[in-house]
Design a protein around this motif. Structure first.
Motif, mmCIF file in Angstrom:
data_model
loop_
_atom_site.group_PDB
_atom_site.id
_atom_site.type_symbol
_atom_site.label_atom_id
_atom_site.label_comp_id
_atom_site.label_asym_id
_atom_site.label_seq_id
_atom_site.Cartn_x
_atom_site.Cartn_y
_atom_site.Cartn_z
ATOM 1 N N ARG A 91 2.680 -50.399 32.777
ATOM 2 C CA ARG A 91 4.117 -50.262 32.506
ATOM 3 C C ARG A 91 4.954 -50.978 33.560
ATOM 4 N NH1 ARG A 91 7.679 -46.236 30.545
ATOM 5 N NH2 ARG A 91 9.789 -46.908 31.042
ATOM 6 N N LYS A 92 4.610 -50.797 34.817
ATOM 7 C CA LYS A 92 5.375 -51.449 35.888
ATOM 8 C C LYS A 92 5.242 -52.969 35.816
ATOM 9 C CE LYS A 92 5.021 -47.548 39.099
ATOM 10 N NZ LYS A 92 4.389 -47.063 40.346
ATOM 11 N N LEU A 93 4.021 -53.443 35.541
ATOM 12 C CA LEU A 93 3.816 -54.882 35.440
ATOM 13 C C LEU A 93 4.525 -55.448 34.214
ATOM 14 C CD1 LEU A 93 2.383 -57.340 36.653
ATOM 15 C CD2 LEU A 93 0.434 -56.844 35.182
ATOM 16 N N LEU A 94 4.496 -54.712 33.114
ATOM 17 C CA LEU A 94 5.192 -55.148 31.895
ATOM 18 C C LEU A 94 6.688 -55.273 32.140
ATOM 19 C CD1 LEU A 94 5.445 -55.697 28.849
ATOM 20 C CD2 LEU A 94 5.406 -53.222 28.484
ATOM 21 N N ASP A 95 7.293 -54.264 32.776
ATOM 22 C CA ASP A 95 8.734 -54.320 33.055
ATOM 23 C C ASP A 95 9.077 -55.483 33.985
ATOM 24 O OD1 ASP A 95 9.200 -52.150 31.467
ATOM 25 O OD2 ASP A 95 9.299 -50.690 33.090
ATOM 26 N N ALA A 96 8.204 -55.717 34.986
ATOM 27 C CA ALA A 96 8.463 -56.818 35.917
ATOM 28 C C ALA A 96 8.361 -58.171 35.211
ATOM 29 C CB ALA A 96 7.480 -56.750 37.083
ATOM 30 N N CYS A 97 7.379 -58.329 34.319
ATOM 31 C CA CYS A 97 7.227 -59.598 33.583
ATOM 32 C C CYS A 97 8.397 -59.816 32.627
ATOM 33 C CB CYS A 97 5.909 -59.603 32.814
ATOM 34 S SG CYS A 97 4.452 -59.805 33.852
ATOM 35 N N LEU A 98 8.835 -58.755 31.951
ATOM 36 C CA LEU A 98 9.987 -58.880 31.062
ATOM 37 C C LEU A 98 11.247 -59.227 31.855
ATOM 38 C CD1 LEU A 98 9.324 -55.863 28.657
ATOM 39 C CD2 LEU A 98 9.222 -58.277 28.068
ATOM 40 N N GLY A 99 11.397 -58.613 33.024
ATOM 41 C CA GLY A 99 12.525 -58.962 33.880
ATOM 42 C C GLY A 99 12.477 -60.418 34.315
ATOM 43 N N ARG A 100 11.261 -60.919 34.592
ATOM 44 C CA ARG A 100 11.123 -62.321 34.980
ATOM 45 C C ARG A 100 11.481 -63.242 33.816
ATOM 46 N NH1 ARG A 100 12.397 -65.815 38.116
ATOM 47 N NH2 ARG A 100 11.011 -67.562 38.526
ATOM 48 N N VAL A 101 11.146 -62.844 32.589
ATOM 49 C CA VAL A 101 11.527 -63.628 31.404
ATOM 50 C C VAL A 101 13.047 -63.760 31.328
ATOM 51 C CG1 VAL A 101 11.595 -63.595 28.885
ATOM 52 C CG2 VAL A 101 9.464 -63.104 30.053
ATOM 53 N N VAL A 102 13.743 -62.638 31.551
ATOM 54 C CA VAL A 102 15.207 -62.661 31.484
ATOM 55 C C VAL A 102 15.778 -63.527 32.609
ATOM 56 C CG1 VAL A 102 17.290 -61.244 31.506
ATOM 57 C CG2 VAL A 102 15.237 -60.392 30.394
ATOM 58 N N GLU A 103 15.202 -63.437 33.811
ATOM 59 C CA GLU A 103 15.662 -64.280 34.924
ATOM 60 C C GLU A 103 15.511 -65.769 34.587
ATOM 61 O OE1 GLU A 103 14.881 -61.669 38.981
ATOM 62 O OE2 GLU A 103 13.303 -62.960 38.220
ATOM 63 N N LEU A 104 14.350 -66.132 34.058
ATOM 64 C CA LEU A 104 14.114 -67.534 33.711
ATOM 65 C C LEU A 104 15.055 -67.988 32.601
ATOM 66 C CD1 LEU A 104 10.217 -67.521 33.846
ATOM 67 C CD2 LEU A 104 11.727 -68.832 35.340
ATOM 68 N N LYS A 105 15.374 -67.073 31.682
ATOM 69 C CA LYS A 105 16.309 -67.421 30.615
ATOM 70 C C LYS A 105 17.672 -67.784 31.183
ATOM 71 C CE LYS A 105 18.013 -67.970 26.568
ATOM 72 N NZ LYS A 105 17.619 -69.141 25.763
ATOM 73 N N HIS A 106 18.151 -67.011 32.151
ATOM 74 C CA HIS A 106 19.446 -67.308 32.774
ATOM 75 C C HIS A 106 19.396 -68.641 33.529
ATOM 76 C CE1 HIS A 106 21.656 -63.634 31.884
ATOM 77 N NE2 HIS A 106 20.545 -62.953 32.108
ATOM 78 N N ASP A 107 18.262 -68.944 34.171
ATOM 79 C CA ASP A 107 18.130 -70.234 34.849
ATOM 80 C C ASP A 107 18.167 -71.382 33.850
ATOM 81 O OD1 ASP A 107 17.940 -69.017 37.315
ATOM 82 O OD2 ASP A 107 15.751 -68.938 37.311
ATOM 83 N N LEU A 108 17.504 -71.200 32.704
ATOM 84 C CA LEU A 108 17.497 -72.250 31.680
ATOM 85 C C LEU A 108 18.889 -72.469 31.103
ATOM 86 C CD1 LEU A 108 14.182 -71.358 29.815
ATOM 87 C CD2 LEU A 108 14.650 -73.480 31.046
ATOM 88 N N VAL A 109 19.647 -71.387 30.944
ATOM 89 C CA VAL A 109 21.018 -71.522 30.434
ATOM 90 C C VAL A 109 21.863 -72.342 31.402
ATOM 91 C CG1 VAL A 109 23.135 -70.242 29.917
ATOM 92 C CG2 VAL A 109 20.963 -69.435 29.014
#
Length: 824
Positions: A91-109
């Motif tokens: 669960r902790k790793l899943l939340d961290a990976c999903l958070g990283r996806v959102v961070e990368l999305k903001h960088d791509l924008v």
């Protein structure tokens, strides 16, 4: 599937995550400016910037896709794994990976300067299909809050029933009197006699017709019999030939993918039921072992306190006294004891050269201290990622520092220390490991006692300093911290004596909190884009993905919300019927959010006057924080900011004009609350005021041919019989320009109950649908151009327009230089 299967997938995902995070961490610390400077030396500065941008976009997009695939696998593992200690780590790793996806999305924008990012080369290199790149919404968002959501639904239903807005159908036992029973029997007996009389008259009529037919001659009878036999033979042969031809044609169309395979209803239902039962058994096992795990944790914690509490306190106190004595012998002064914010005695013994034998034996405590220090040094999360700010500045290629990467690396280290080499051969039970619970609880109890001992030792050191004659300085840390907090004016509570239940009931009664239809995000029909598109023409799958990243993930998990850039408000713009409200309801359904409706037409006559408006804003903010996650909705979002209100408008839309920016600003970074507006005429608003309220602008265009064809097939699939012959390709071409909402409304109008019953004898034709569709207005080209023109005036649109102008200037400069070299 067995637990061993998901355990293997977990180990494989952990290994892949370790490799990915290591490369990502190294890339985070690369200096992009050095790369640009190197390129500047080789080619021109403008060309170097463009090349660096393309290189960085490709790198970020690859990490983005790989983290999405990894998150989808971890979500599947977490949903099916039973062992509670493993589930905690996943669960902790899943939340961290999903958070990283959102961070990368903001960088791509920030790099692409549009909300939707594409890179076909990366997708091809990773050998992924567009469907595999779609982020899956974690199922635990709803499953682990099921009781809370059911209680909230029940409360809402009771309030609406009490107000008389819902009809309550209760099965009341009625006592039938003797006279009523006699009348009922008489009615049924008269009906029975009537049916018998009708049947008797029918038999008489058949006998009369039979007598007439017997008067025919034998010759006529034989001739008619031969003709009848030939006719039956002819009709049967034609029928069988047509049936075989139709079946072959259907099989061919299914083979080449032009038609969906016929649903085997019984088999499909049986498989669905079997899967649901299997999942239910897994979920029950998860709940059982999870409850057992919690009970064992509490029991062992109390046992450790009782057995080792006294000796633990003495050891910690002796260790600190030895440190104080050692410092006094070396320096001749009593040391200053670290404050609680600094970590207390853990801060002392985690520094190099100060570890005693006891502190070395409790390495976990030292690790905890280091983790605290690392977190304090980690980059702070951006409070409000508002692309409206700094819109005229040049684009920065440097990605934002990641808050999630340290969490990913910490979970990977924990997995490597505990689970990677753990021998579980022959272990069939999914119960928690006792030794691991004992170790964790021992460290937790030690930390609690250490804090208590630290308070005592601070007082002892202060007394010693007083005795020695040194003036005791009061800790200024807390003073500064309290001063920092006091900078923000604390919001006054206008309803201090009211309970949450009473406030909730008041808002439901006034129609501010509304009940919404349960829609899943996947019901927003359409696939992801198969090739790169422009920012104003995203596919339905791209829209689903961006709303998942901007709204659903931060609202669904507190851990994801705390480590990702904050988006307080979003505007969904698009023509009527494009699915804006459906997306709003899907966001609320996917996270089980409470919906607050501040549409101007909805608040007319409610909370009148200036004081009433202040109370309304206060109640919405207070209750939304108490009942997180929450979505505050405003339909017709352009109306509060229109320059001129039509005289026929009696809703007073400008009532919230001044308070909306304050409301958005008061959504704190820790609040899982988002403000969503919808508009089909956004260009009618004052753009400066509109952009001061909304952080992100998402345009939902009319569907293209692919999305329309998929929508026709999916919507027609809900109606059985007589529709498989309908030419959906022709309908998709004819309905070009209409929205999917118009198609759905058209089908509902045509497919009445009576028409459904006639489908077997009278199959549905294209003409029936076309006649109804023609009565609706399509999305005209002028409206599309107005939306595109409006989007180009948004902050992100302006920045992209500026970047395209710079690119055009660069190309002209290169052409001019090439021409000069050619002349030379």
């Amino acid at each position: 599937m067995s637990s061993t299967y998901f355990n293997d997938i977990w180990h494989q995902s952990q290994h892949e995550c370790e490799l990915l995070s290591t490369i990502d961490y190294e890339r985070q610390h690369q200096d992009v400016e050095t790369t640009v400077a190197t390129m500047n030396a080789a080619v021109g500065s403008v060309a170097a910037d463009a090349d660096a941008k393309a290189l960085l976009q490709s790198s970020l997009y690859e990490f983005y896709l790989r983290y999405i695939c990894l998150s989808n696998r971890l979500e599947d593992v977490y949903d099916n794994m039973i062992q509670p200690q493993k589930r905690q780590l996943v669960r902790k790793l899943l939340d961290a990976c999903l958070g990283r996806v959102v961070e990368l999305k903001h960088d791509l924008v920030n790099i692409d300067l549009m909300e939707f990012s594409y890179n076909d080369e990366v997708v091809e290199r990773l050998r992924l299909t567009p469907m595999e790149t779609e982020l899956r919404i974690p199922r635990y968002f709803l499953r682990e809050r099921q009781q809370e959501l059911e209680f909230r639904k029940k409360t809402m239903h009771e309030i609406l029933t009490k107000l008389g807005w819902l009809e309550e159908h209760e099965l009341e036992e009625t006592v039938t009197t003797e006279i009523e029973a006699i009348r009922m029997l008489q009615m049924h007996e008269r009906a029975r006699q009537g049916r018998l009389r009708a049947h008797f008259m029918k038999e008489i009529r058949i006998l009369k017709e039979k007598g007439k037919s017997e008067e025919r001659t034998e010759k006529e009878r034989s001739d008619s019999g031969l003709l009848a036999a030939m006719k039956i033979q002819k009709m049967w042969r034609g029928h069988t030939a047509r049936r075989i031809t139709r079946r072959r044609k259907m099989e061919e169309m299914i083979l080449i993918g032009m038609l969906p395979p016929p649903p085997a209803v019984v088999k499909e239902r049986a498989e669905k039921l079997e899967k649901l039962q299997h999942n239910e058994k897994r979920y029950q096992a998860q709940a059982f072992y999870g409850k057992e795990f919690e009970e064992r944790q509490n029991a062992l914690k109390e046992e450790i306190r009782a057995k080792h509490g006294a000796s633990m306190k003495e050891d910690i106190a002796d260790e600190i006294r030895a440190w104080v004595k050692d410092c006094y012998d070396k320096t001749g002064k009593l040391p200053d004891f670290p404050s609680e914010d600094q970590g207390g005695s853990l801060h002392i013994f985690s520094r190099p050269g100060t570890e005693s034998e006891h502190s070395r034996s409790s390495a976990r405590s030292s690790k905890e201290s280091r983790k605290t220090k690392d977190k304090s040094k980690s980059p702070a999360r951006s409070g409000d990622l508002n692309v409206n700010e700094n819109q005229d500045e040049e684009v920065s290629f440097q990605p934002a520092p990641s808050v999630c990467l340290p969490d990913i690396r910490a979970e990977i280290d924990l997995f490597n220390d505990t689970w990677r080499d753990k021998d579980e051969t022959g272990v069939l039970s999914q119960a928690a490991y006792e030794d691991m619970i004992y170790s964790d609880k021992y460290q937790e109890v030690e930390l609690e006692f250490r804090r208590a001992v630290d308070d005592v030792m601070r007082q002892e050191i202060e007394l010693l300093q007083t005795a020695v004659g040194k003036k005791v300085k009061k800790s200024s840390k807390k003073t500064r911290r309290s001063g920092k907090k006091s900078k923000k004016k604390k919001e006054k509570d206008l309803t201090p004596d009211r309970t949450t239940e009473s406030l909730y009931e008041e808002l439901v009664t006034n129609g501010i909190i509304r009940k919404y239809p349960e829609l899943r995000l996947k019901q927003f029909l359409g696939d992801k884009a198969l090739t790169a598109r422009i920012g104003t023409n995203p596919s339905p799958g791209d829209i689903r993905q961006i709303l998942t990243e901007y709204c659903i993930l931060p609202l669904g998990s507190d851990a994801i919300h705390n480590c990702t850039p904050l988006i307080r408000s979003i505007l969904l713009a698009g023509p009527k019927g494009s699915g804006k409200k459906a997306l709003l309801h899907a966001i609320c359904t996917e996270v089980g959010a409470v919906l607050f409706d501040l549409t101007p037409a909805n608040i007319v006559g409610k909370y009148p006057g200036k004081s009433g408006l202040i109370m309304l804003i206060h109640l919405v903010l207070k209750v939304s924080r108490l009942l997180q996650p929450a979505v505050i909705f405003m339909g017709d979002a352009e109306r509060p900011f229109m320059k001129k209100i039509p005289k026929t408008d009696r809703t007073d839309p400008k009532r919230l004009k001044k308070d909306l920016p304050k409301l958005i600003k008061n959504i704190a970074p820790e609040d899982r609350v988002v403000f969503i507006g919808t508009s089909n005429l956004p260009w009618e608003a004052d753009q400066k005021l509109l952009q001061s309220v909304y952080n992100r602008f998402i345009y939902i265009p009319r569907p293209d041919y692919g999305a329309m064809s998929h929508a026709w097939k999916t919507l027609l699939h809900d109606y059985s019989g007589g529709i498989s012959n309908l030419d959906t390709s022709a309908m998709a071409k004819i309905s070009d320009g209409y929205t999917i909402g118009s198609i759905d409304a058209c089908l509902k109008e045509v497919m009445t109950c009576k028409r459904k019953l006639q489908l077997r004898t009278q199959p549905l034709t294209n003409a029936e649908l076309i006649n109804v569709l023609c009565s609706r207005d399509p999305v005209y080209r002028e409206e599309e151009e107005a939306f595109e023109s409006w989007w180009s005036k948004t902050p992100l649109g302006r920045r992209r327009q500026r970047f395209l102008e710079l690119e055009e200037e660069r190309l002209l400069e290169e052409q001019a230089q090439a021409a000069k070299q050619g002349n030379a």
